[in-house]
Design an enzyme around this catalytic site. Structure first.
Site, PDB file in Angstrom:
ATOM      1  N   CYS A 139      -8.977 -16.418  -4.789  1.00  0.00           N
ATOM      2  CA  CYS A 139      -9.409 -15.857  -6.068  1.00  0.00           C
ATOM      3  C   CYS A 139      -9.725 -14.383  -5.877  1.00  0.00           C
ATOM      4  O   CYS A 139     -10.330 -14.012  -4.871  1.00  0.00           O
ATOM      5  CB  CYS A 139     -10.660 -16.601  -6.536  1.00  0.00           C
ATOM      6  N   LEU A 140      -9.319 -13.557  -6.832  1.00  0.00           N
ATOM      7  CA  LEU A 140      -9.589 -12.119  -6.717  1.00  0.00           C
ATOM      8  C   LEU A 140     -11.091 -11.835  -6.726  1.00  0.00           C
ATOM      9  O   LEU A 140     -11.524 -10.787  -6.263  1.00  0.00           O
ATOM     10  CB  LEU A 140      -8.896 -11.352  -7.852  1.00  0.00           C
ATOM     11  N   GLU A 170      -7.935 -20.828 -13.671  1.00  0.00           N
ATOM     12  CA  GLU A 170      -8.331 -19.784 -14.636  1.00  0.00           C
ATOM     13  C   GLU A 170      -9.182 -20.365 -15.769  1.00  0.00           C
ATOM     14  O   GLU A 170     -10.107 -19.720 -16.249  1.00  0.00           O
ATOM     15  CB  GLU A 170      -7.098 -19.070 -15.204  1.00  0.00           C
ATOM     16  N   HIS A 218     -12.703 -20.467 -14.793  1.00  0.00           N
ATOM     17  CA  HIS A 218     -13.396 -19.172 -14.944  1.00  0.00           C
ATOM     18  C   HIS A 218     -13.971 -19.040 -16.348  1.00  0.00           C
ATOM     19  O   HIS A 218     -15.102 -18.570 -16.519  1.00  0.00           O
ATOM     20  CB  HIS A 218     -12.429 -18.009 -14.712  1.00  0.00           C
TER      21      HIS A 218
END
Ligand code: NI
Length: 167
Positions: free
Chosen positions: A91-92, A134, A137
């Site tokens: 994950c960034l 995603e 998130h």
């Protein structure tokens, strides 16, 4: 176009739950463009608005080899999940950490596109994993939340050490 700063785990803002987007206007299109530039630059294969501290239900994904298939999902909803797969995720917002997470093998997602059209997409494999990651998130979850408490503590310690070294 602009590069946006990406929040790093364990920043508490990553725990915020994103609000639905009521009106798809120029500011939303701009956000999607800026997020795409940020994701390609990183480089990454997916990014949720939560990660750039915008708490709206927008995610972008591009799992293509040549980075030519940008997908934008507004107000995405998982409607159907089946099967199971386990793959290594990164994950960034959790740089340098890769861990195995269990996910559904196939999912169907309903969403709006940038024109406000209602759409659905059936996905499997990497794209299905990316969608689930995603969507987490937007619900204030990072993939680390799927791991044991012990692993979570180790990851926090490692990231804190990295931050000291690069500061
Ligand atoms: Ni992520």
């Amino acid at each position: 176009m602009a590069l946006l700063p990406i929040l790093r785990f364990p920043d508490v803002r990553l725990k915020k739950v994103a609000e639905p987007i009521i009106k798809i206007d120029e500011s939303i299109r701009q956000l999607a463009n800026d997020m795409a530039e940020t994701m390609y630059e990183a480089p990454g294969i997916g990014l949720a608005a939560t990660q750039v501290d915008v708490h709206k239900q927008l995610i972008i994904i591009d799992v293509s080899e040549d980075k030519s298939e940008l997908l934008v999902f507004i107000n995405p909803r998982l409607e159907h999940c089946e099967g199971a797969q386990q793959g290594e995720e990164g994950c960034l917002s959790v740089p340098g950490i890769y861990e195995k997470v269990e996910r559904a093998e196939r999912v169907t997602v309903h969403y709006l596109d940038l024109e406000g059209q209602s759409r659905s997409l059936e996905a499997e494999g990497l794209l299905a994993v990316c969608l689930q990651h995603e969507l987490d998130h937007l619900n204030g979850k990072v993939f680390v939340d799927h791991l044991s408490q012990l692993k979570q503590t180790r990851i926090k310690n490692r990231l804190a050490k990295q931050a000291r070294v690069t500061a």
